[in-house]
Every structure is written in C-alpha cells, then in structure tokens.
Write an enzyme that holds these catalytic residues in place. Structure first.
Site, PDB file in Angstrom:
ATOM      1  N   ASP A  94     -14.227 -16.150 -19.772  1.00 20.25           N
ATOM      2  CA  ASP A  94     -14.803 -16.567 -21.057  1.00 20.25           C
ATOM      3  C   ASP A  94     -13.760 -16.513 -22.167  1.00 20.25           C
ATOM      4  O   ASP A  94     -12.763 -15.808 -22.070  1.00 20.25           O
ATOM      5  CB  ASP A  94     -15.966 -15.638 -21.424  1.00 20.25           C
ATOM      6  CG  ASP A  94     -17.309 -16.256 -21.089  1.00 20.25           C
ATOM      7  OD1 ASP A  94     -17.329 -17.311 -20.435  1.00 20.25           O
ATOM      8  OD2 ASP A  94     -18.340 -15.682 -21.481  1.00 20.25           O
ATOM      9  N   MET A  97     -22.518 -11.789 -33.820  1.00 16.05           N
ATOM     10  CA  MET A  97     -22.482 -13.224 -34.133  1.00 16.05           C
ATOM     11  C   MET A  97     -23.148 -13.545 -35.471  1.00 16.05           C
ATOM     12  O   MET A  97     -23.822 -14.562 -35.603  1.00 16.05           O
ATOM     13  CB  MET A  97     -23.114 -14.029 -32.982  1.00 16.05           C
ATOM     14  CG  MET A  97     -22.247 -13.995 -31.729  1.00 16.05           C
ATOM     15  SD  MET A  97     -23.087 -14.517 -30.205  1.00 16.05           S
ATOM     16  CE  MET A  97     -23.846 -12.973 -29.637  1.00 16.05           C
ATOM     17  N   LYS A 103     -16.895 -21.202 -24.034  1.00 18.22           N
ATOM     18  CA  LYS A 103     -17.710 -22.099 -24.879  1.00 18.22           C
ATOM     19  C   LYS A 103     -18.043 -21.313 -26.125  1.00 18.22           C
ATOM     20  O   LYS A 103     -19.101 -20.726 -26.258  1.00 18.22           O
ATOM     21  CB  LYS A 103     -18.965 -22.613 -24.191  1.00 18.22           C
ATOM     22  CG  LYS A 103     -19.732 -21.559 -23.441  1.00 18.22           C
ATOM     23  CD  LYS A 103     -20.944 -22.148 -22.779  1.00 18.22           C
ATOM     24  CE  LYS A 103     -21.536 -21.128 -21.841  1.00 18.22           C
ATOM     25  NZ  LYS A 103     -21.667 -19.772 -22.361  1.00 18.22           N
TER      26      LYS A 103
END
Lengths: 264, 264
Positions: A38, A171, A59
């Site tokens: 990742d 996030m 991603k």
C-alpha cells in the site's frame, strides 16, 4: 495445508518506522513470494522480503490508482498458484484500510488467509506526544474514527463527543477546520488537541493546542495528510503542554520528551 | 544524554505471543539493566533480556500486590543510578494500564522516559476471529473502553452504543451479564458479539454469539479474565459466524480461519 497450497497473509506494517514491525511480521515477510504494498507503507519494508516480487497497489485518499476489486483478484490469483502472498497494510490491518472486504473476498474464493497485527498510527502519535490515550483521571477509553466516509457523510461527532472519551481521528486533515468547529459545539473550546503527521516515522511532526486553535496551528505549520488528530483531556497531559513555550511549536521526531522538558 | 544517565522505557509487551513484540521492543529489552514485569505480560519475555534484573510488579484486577506509588519510586530509583529501566506492560502501554500516571510521575521526577508501542489485545482478538474491527459496511470506527473504573461506576453504555461503533470492552468479564443487559437496552439483542480470552497467546479461546447470548456462552465455556468482549456488526463478519455449526463452540488458538471454514 499441503506444501503447494498458497495463502494470503494480511501483514500490519505499522506506522512507518520499520522497528515498529512485529517479529512475526518480519518472519512472514521473509517467507513471502509476492508482496502487495500500500501507499502508506514504508517502501523500505521490501528489504525484509528480498526474495519476493513486489507489487505497489496504492490508492491514496480516494484517487483509485489500483481498484480494490483488482487487488482482491491479484491476491487470489497468486495464492491459487501456490504462492505465499503478503498484503502489507499501514498501521494495524484490522483498523480501517478495508481488510474486512478483503477477508470476505478471500474467504468466498476459498483462499487461506492469516492476519499479523501491528501498531496503529494513533498509538504512535500518542507515543510521540509522550501521553497515554486513556489517562484514567480523564477518560474511560478512546475512539478510533475515520473522517473519510464512503458516502461523504460525517460521523456523528456529537454522539462521539458525548462519550467523554479521547478521540483519535484518522483521515481528517482535509477538513480539520469544519471538524473542529463541529466538535466545539459539543465540547469546550479549551479541550486539548494535537495533530501528529507521519506518526511513528522519521518524518514525524506534531503540533499541540486546543479544539479552538489546533486547526490554525496545523495549517500554519504546514501539516497535512497523513495525520492523526487527537482530542481530549488525556492529550492535555502531553509533555509539550507542560511547557508553554513549546506548546504551539512544531516538534520533529527528534524532539524527545526529555528535550522538550529541558527547553522549559 | 551522558553515558551514565539512566532512563525508563515503557515497553508494550503485546498480547502474549512473543512474536507480536515489535523489533524495537526486542532491541530495548536487550539493552535493559532492570525489567519491571506486569502480571499480564508473558513471563517468557525475560529471555529477551537475559542480562537484566527482573522484578515482578503485578497487581492483577484490583488486588494491589505492588502499589502503584512503589512501582513509580522503583523506576525512579534505578534510573537515578544511571540504569536503563524497562517497564514492560501488556498490550500497548498507552491504552489503559496507568501509563499516564507513570509518565507524569517520571516527568515530575526529572527522569528521562521513552515509549515503545505494541499490539493491544483487542487487535489480537479481532485477528483470532478473522475480522476487521471497522468493516466499512458496518461502522466508522471502534471504541476501546474499560469496564473496570476506579470509582466502581459504569461507563455510559448508552452513549457508547449510540455511536454505532464497534465496542472493544476490556476488563469486563466479571460483570459481562449486567454489561450485556445494559447494552441490550440500546442495541438489538441480535447484535453480533464475541469474547476472546488470552487473545494473541497460545492459550487463546473464543466464543461468538449475540448480545443476547454471549454472556451465557462465555460462562458455559468457562471463559474468564483476561478477555476482550467485542460487540458490533463488524464482528458478525467473523469466520465462525459464517459457520453456524461452529458458532457457539469454543475455538482454541489452533483453529485457524481455514479450519473453521473446512468444518462447515
């Protein structure tokens, strides 16, 4: 399991510092045939799997460079060839990061899957600040919540604030201002808060403040994703809060608690 | 830091399996002069610090075999002699376990302190069940809460349930019945739940069920402390839920996801 039966191991790659990998993760990497990596995983991790084919499947933040379905097919394909596939995920694989969907897909496909735990970045953020996530003078627990929801809705910040627990928000940097503004409607403006970018890595940077000031401090310091936002009175125990001169500065990874204390 | 300046390192000893220690924890243990060992830490960890003096300072479940103040003085005393003191705590040192108080005491005493993160047992419990703590079809996060409060009060279970998040309840086994009964007033009786005792160790045992059944299943299986109680729809993705024959059985550590699947 026969000798040629493949499998997938979801490996928690931790917050960045390779020393924060578990011994088990290092062993599993050493036996991998294929490593799917990742974006948020420290790329130097591949040194622990020199024998493996490495495929980057990042991603980041919604820009789907590698669609999830493709990643799942890739894991199944290699495992069916009898290979040991390591899927390396940042932090702990079981906190955010879509492990739930990958486990379900692998199970449906009849592929054997194992999981290796690791250190999630909010723990590293607390370590950098020199603070417990749950100082018992202040709270009974901690909430790990993502601000990045699939349907672009918001978590119920009022319900979260009502619990009185430490908040560890993942996030959330792209909308830290609105997030803090919402929390301020449920918590005192003076509630301690901190932002730690790249927690647990050589690039770690952090600012401390309050719900009323932290967004501005983080922007002024140029902090962006990936970062953990911590909110709550347990966070107010951080060494930097005890040191008003340093309270609103940016601290690099090299600033140990001791150094902060000495500067006081 | 001069050569003879002592320090304390709070080391997260993880859930039990020594392979779940971080590489950093292993390095720090190898350089320890004194190791203070909690009850819930796997005693075999001392093999990683053969050079160190080991002091057991457990105080399990409220029976204060070693008072907290004494532990804090012990750390300070050895550090002031210029020694490297490792305080090994189960799980991650920054989640429950009074690290907040110890950090504050060490800072007040002017003792240098460092922190090494690790794997908290709720992550190991989820790994044993083969499930993400935060499958995004089901929730936006997870709450780590202790049921063991200093003043014998209760966490606000209604407020926690209202968040819709996965609940990872530490130290709740002594009153799992009343705890589930309270949660049932805020969540459907059919909400998936699991109990994992000794998560992430060779003795791991687990049962799955619902909020309405889990307390009875756990008692029938003889599960007690230390255990993690997990509640929420993300937990319903566990491999054992897909296998009705095994749903209410006890699974030992040796029952891999694959074995559960094969038994179906």
């Amino acid at each position: 399991m026969t000798g040629n039966e493949g499998k997938v191991t979801l490996v928690s790659a931790g917050p960045g510092d390779l020393d924060l990998l578990t011994l088990k993760a290092a062993k599993v990497l050493a036996s991998a045939d294929v490593v799917l990596l990742d974006d948020l995983v420290n790329p130097e991790i591949v040194a622990l799997a020199p024998q493996a084919r490495v495929i980057r499947v990042g991603k980041r933040g919604g820009c789907r460079s590698t669609p999830q379905a493709f990643i799942e097919r890739l894991m199944q394909r290699y495992a069916r060839r009898g290979l040991h596939v390591v899927r390396a995920k940042g932090g702990d694989a079981l906190l955010f990061g879509r492990a739930g969907e990958e486990l379900a897909a692998l199970r449906r496909a009849g592929v054997r899957v194992e999981i290796v735990n690791g250190v999630s970045s909010a723990f590293a953020a607390a370590a950098g600040l020199g603070v417990s996530l749950t100082h018992r003078d202040h709270c009974q627990g901690v909430i790990f919540v993502t601000a990045h929801l699939r349907d672009h809705s918001e978590p119920d910040w009022h319900a979260l604030a009502a619990t009185g627990m430490t908040l560890a928000i993942y996030m959330g940097m792209s909308r830290i201002e609105s997030l803090c503004a919402t929390l301020v409607s449920a918590l005192p403006t003076t509630t301690p808060a901190a932002v730690v970018q790249w927690a647990g890595s050589a690039n770690e940077r952090r600012v401390t403040g309050t719900l009323g000031t932290i967004a501005a401090h983080a922007r002024a310091a140029g902090l962006g994703s990936p970062a953990i936002i911590l909110v709550g009175h347990a966070i107010g125990e951080a060494a930097s809060f005890a040191n008003s001169a340093a309270s609103f500065g940016v601290h690099s990874h090299e600033s140990s608690i001791e150094e902060l204390r000495r500067r006081a």
